[in-house]
Design a protein around this motif. Structure first.
Motif, PDB file in Angstrom:
ATOM      1  N   ASP A  12       0.806  -1.214   0.000  1.00 56.22           N
ATOM      2  CA  ASP A  12       0.000   0.000   0.000  1.00 56.22           C
ATOM      3  C   ASP A  12       0.844   1.270   0.000  1.00 56.22           C
ATOM      4  N   TRP A  13       2.171   1.157   0.025  1.00 51.80           N
ATOM      5  CA  TRP A  13       2.990   2.345   0.145  1.00 51.80           C
ATOM      6  C   TRP A  13       4.050   2.380  -0.938  1.00 51.80           C
ATOM      7  N   ALA A  14       4.090   3.471  -1.665  1.00 53.06           N
ATOM      8  CA  ALA A  14       5.135   3.718  -2.662  1.00 53.06           C
ATOM      9  C   ALA A  14       5.463   5.198  -2.566  1.00 53.06           C
ATOM     10  N   PRO A  15       6.700   5.558  -2.356  1.00 53.76           N
ATOM     11  CA  PRO A  15       7.041   6.970  -2.151  1.00 53.76           C
ATOM     12  C   PRO A  15       6.848   7.779  -3.431  1.00 53.76           C
ATOM     13  N   PRO A  16       6.383   9.008  -3.300  1.00 56.06           N
ATOM     14  CA  PRO A  16       6.305   9.871  -4.487  1.00 56.06           C
ATOM     15  C   PRO A  16       7.716  10.076  -5.040  1.00 56.06           C
ATOM     16  N   PRO A  17       7.895  10.033  -6.338  1.00 59.25           N
ATOM     17  CA  PRO A  17       9.239  10.212  -6.898  1.00 59.25           C
ATOM     18  C   PRO A  17       9.843  11.556  -6.523  1.00 59.25           C
ATOM     19  N   GLY A  18       8.979  12.584  -6.315  1.00 56.25           N
ATOM     20  CA  GLY A  18       9.500  13.895  -5.931  1.00 56.25           C
ATOM     21  C   GLY A  18      10.203  13.861  -4.586  1.00 56.25           C
ATOM     22  N   ARG A  19       9.708  13.029  -3.668  1.00 56.75           N
ATOM     23  CA  ARG A  19      10.353  12.916  -2.369  1.00 56.75           C
ATOM     24  C   ARG A  19      11.759  12.340  -2.507  1.00 56.75           C
ATOM     25  N   MET A  20      11.886  11.325  -3.367  1.00 60.44           N
ATOM     26  CA  MET A  20      13.198  10.730  -3.594  1.00 60.44           C
ATOM     27  C   MET A  20      14.125  11.707  -4.310  1.00 60.44           C
ATOM     28  N   LEU A  21      13.537  12.505  -5.200  1.00 57.60           N
ATOM     29  CA  LEU A  21      14.345  13.503  -5.906  1.00 57.60           C
ATOM     30  C   LEU A  21      14.897  14.539  -4.921  1.00 57.60           C
ATOM     31  N   GLN A  22      14.057  14.993  -3.987  1.00 51.96           N
ATOM     32  CA  GLN A  22      14.510  15.980  -3.006  1.00 51.96           C
ATOM     33  C   GLN A  22      15.629  15.390  -2.141  1.00 51.96           C
ATOM     34  N   ARG A  23      15.494  14.129  -1.765  1.00 51.15           N
ATOM     35  CA  ARG A  23      16.557  13.487  -0.980  1.00 51.15           C
ATOM     36  C   ARG A  23      17.860  13.441  -1.766  1.00 51.15           C
ATOM     37  N   GLU A  24      17.746  13.174  -3.058  1.00 45.50           N
ATOM     38  CA  GLU A  24      18.931  13.118  -3.907  1.00 45.50           C
ATOM     39  C   GLU A  24      19.586  14.503  -4.008  1.00 45.50           C
ATOM     40  N   ILE A  30      22.420  20.220  -3.883  1.00 45.32           N
ATOM     41  CA  ILE A  30      21.915  20.944  -5.049  1.00 45.32           C
ATOM     42  C   ILE A  30      20.554  21.521  -4.714  1.00 45.32           C
ATOM     43  N   SER A  31      20.323  22.783  -4.968  1.00 45.44           N
ATOM     44  CA  SER A  31      19.020  23.398  -4.717  1.00 45.44           C
ATOM     45  C   SER A  31      18.081  23.126  -5.869  1.00 45.44           C
ATOM     46  N   GLN A  32      16.811  23.364  -5.620  1.00 51.17           N
ATOM     47  CA  GLN A  32      15.813  23.187  -6.680  1.00 51.17           C
ATOM     48  C   GLN A  32      16.084  24.160  -7.831  1.00 51.17           C
ATOM     49  N   ALA A  33      16.473  25.359  -7.491  1.00 49.42           N
ATOM     50  CA  ALA A  33      16.745  26.358  -8.530  1.00 49.42           C
ATOM     51  C   ALA A  33      17.930  25.937  -9.376  1.00 49.42           C
ATOM     52  N   GLU A  34      18.971  25.380  -8.741  1.00 49.77           N
ATOM     53  CA  GLU A  34      20.142  24.934  -9.496  1.00 49.77           C
ATOM     54  C   GLU A  34      19.779  23.776 -10.407  1.00 49.77           C
ATOM     55  N   LEU A  35      18.964  22.836  -9.889  1.00 49.96           N
ATOM     56  CA  LEU A  35      18.538  21.706 -10.730  1.00 49.96           C
ATOM     57  C   LEU A  35      17.751  22.220 -11.926  1.00 49.96           C
ATOM     58  N   ALA A  36      16.871  23.187 -11.697  1.00 50.28           N
ATOM     59  CA  ALA A  36      16.066  23.751 -12.781  1.00 50.28           C
ATOM     60  C   ALA A  36      16.962  24.362 -13.846  1.00 50.28           C
ATOM     61  N   ALA A  37      17.990  25.072 -13.396  1.00 50.44           N
ATOM     62  CA  ALA A  37      18.904  25.706 -14.353  1.00 50.44           C
ATOM     63  C   ALA A  37      19.655  24.668 -15.166  1.00 50.44           C
ATOM     64  N   ILE A  50       8.554  17.823  -7.180  1.00 52.60           N
ATOM     65  CA  ILE A  50       9.034  17.429  -5.855  1.00 52.60           C
ATOM     66  C   ILE A  50       7.880  17.329  -4.855  1.00 52.60           C
ATOM     67  N   LYS A  51       6.889  18.208  -4.972  1.00 52.00           N
ATOM     68  CA  LYS A  51       5.744  18.173  -4.066  1.00 52.00           C
ATOM     69  C   LYS A  51       4.706  17.123  -4.468  1.00 52.00           C
ATOM     70  N   GLY A  52       4.907  16.503  -5.628  1.00 51.97           N
ATOM     71  CA  GLY A  52       3.958  15.481  -6.074  1.00 51.97           C
ATOM     72  C   GLY A  52       2.740  16.039  -6.755  1.00 51.97           C
ATOM     73  N   ASN A  53       2.771  17.331  -7.095  1.00 51.83           N
ATOM     74  CA  ASN A  53       1.634  17.964  -7.767  1.00 51.83           C
ATOM     75  C   ASN A  53       1.735  17.863  -9.286  1.00 51.83           C
ATOM     76  N   ALA A  54       2.864  17.409  -9.772  1.00 46.57           N
ATOM     77  CA  ALA A  54       3.048  17.171 -11.207  1.00 46.57           C
ATOM     78  C   ALA A  54       3.744  15.818 -11.359  1.00 46.57           C
ATOM     79  N   SER A  55       3.325  15.054 -12.354  1.00 45.97           N
ATOM     80  CA  SER A  55       3.940  13.746 -12.551  1.00 45.97           C
ATOM     81  C   SER A  55       5.342  13.897 -13.131  1.00 45.97           C
ATOM     82  N   LEU A  56       6.149  12.888 -12.875  1.00 49.07           N
ATOM     83  CA  LEU A  56       7.508  12.887 -13.395  1.00 49.07           C
ATOM     84  C   LEU A  56       7.465  12.196 -14.753  1.00 49.07           C
TER      85      LEU A  56
END
Length: 377
Positions: A12-24, A30-37, A50-56
């Motif tokens: 019943d549990w699978a982590p949102p990919p955004g959570r794993m991305l933030q951990r990485e 690396i900040s979110q802004a740097e990753l975006a750039a 990262i918040k899970g509001n958009a699919s990866l």
């Protein structure tokens, strides 16, 4: 024999990919802004992922592979697992509305047949029933399992419970699946040869005879299974097709063993003589319905296989158990089968000859006959 076992629920549990991305990102400083750039994405989009509001998406997964060196397949597998979890959660919310449908199947029966566990909640029962029947909803169940029943060929039609009939048929399919993993391709010529070998098996103990019949039929590509009777179905025997193989399923409804052997041959006749993919359900030990040509044909095949027509006059004329035994010895079959056929031919079901018909409870007698595992009644 094997029985459907209630499956453990999926994780019943699978982590949102955004959570794993933030951990990485945190691990790498690396900040979110740097990753975006680096990725050529907007900071807003990275934040939504990262918040899970958009699919990866696949495109973002490949971009992350280029930027972070983490395989795209890793991110996509996380996304797929997370989305599946979300859909399961939404589906579970709808299961409560199916509780009335699930109530068509008695809880005690489902527990006894190991379809559910005794402590399962209503939604768990619904989920396991849908899984059992391999359908997504009660309406899909109706189209898959109830509507076809209108076209089933039935001997001695009774009012039966269609839901429990579907349950019994599905349990028979599952039992047959176990056998068919080792089955030869279906061969009608081989099946005719097997049918000719069945009458001598009537002299054996019923469990031994059943086991040998099961082995012989499997060599012809036919699965023979035993499923304990379900109340309100009245089923004695069924012949039907599962995939590319015919199956014959029998119940514990028989009170005399000669009726079992007759119906087994009757079902073999349906497989040999009548259209593929048809389902034939018989509700009486003698499988009699002379108003249906197919049923009459199947009866004639069974009668001729057990007692050739040239011998039938002797059977009719017999008046003592000794005469019946002599005929049976001549044919190499059980006296009970000859006695049963005489009863049908003369409509004389009582007297000393009737006592030759072996009786017993198939559920008890076949309790040790196993294909794989064990069944619970």
């Amino acid at each position: 024999m094997s029985t459907y076992r209630a499956e453990e629920p999926a994780l019943d549990w699978a982590p949102p990919p955004g959570r794993m991305l933030q951990r990485e990102l945190d691990a790498r400083g690396i900040s979110q802004a740097e990753l975006a750039a680096r990725a050529g994405l907007s900071t807003k989009h990275v934040n939504l992922v990262i918040k899970g509001n958009a699919s990866l998406s696949s495109d973002v997964a490949v971009t992350l592979e280029q930027v972070l060196g983490t395989p795209a397949e890793f991110w996509l597998s996380l996304e797929a697992a997370y989305q599946a979890q979300e859909i399961r959660a939404q589906r579970r919310e709808s299961l409560a509305s199916y509780s009335e449908w699930a109530s068509k199947f008695p809880r005690d029966l489902l527990v006894a047949r190991r379809v559910i566990n005794a402590r399962d909640a209503a939604t768990e029962i619904v989920a396991k029933l849908l899984s059992l029947f391999r359908v997504a909803s009660p309406s899909a169940f109706e189209k898959t399992w109830l509507e076809p029943q209108a076209s089933y060929k039935r001997s001695q039609l009774h009012q039966i419970d269609p839901y429990l009939t579907a349950l019994w048929l599905r349990l028979a399919e599952i039992e047959a699946d176990d056998l068919l993993t080792n089955a030869a391709p279906y061969d009608p010529d081989a099946l005719r040869e097997v049918a000719a070998k069945l009458p001598p098996l009537t002299t054996m103990e019923i469990a031994d005879g059943f086991r040998e019949a099961q082995r012989l039929l499997l060599g012809a590509g036919v699965a023979l299974v035993f499923i304990p009777e379900i109340s309100s179905t009245r089923i004695c025997g069924v012949s039907r097709w599962v995939g590319g193989h015919p199956i014959i399923a029998v119940t514990s409804r028989y009170k005399t063993f000669d009726s079992f052997w007759f119906t087994l041959l009757h079902e073999i006749a349906h497989i040999l003589m009548h259209p593929r993919r048809s389902t034939y359900i018989d509700f009486t030990g003698k499988a009699q319905d002379n108003t249906d040509a197919r049923e009459s044909d199947a009866n004639s095949f069974a009668e001729e296989t057990l007692i050739p027509s040239a011998i039938r006059s002797r059977v009719i004329a017999a008046t003592t158990p000794e005469e019946i035994v002599n005929i049976a010895d001549h044919l190499g079959i059980s006296a009970g089968v000859v006695a049963g056929q005489r009863a049908f031919l003369t409509n004389d079901w009582g007297g000393a000859i009737a006592k030759l018909r072996s009786r017993g409870d198939l559920e008890t007698e076949l309790g040790q006959v196993q294909s794989q595992g064990a069944w619970d009644a």
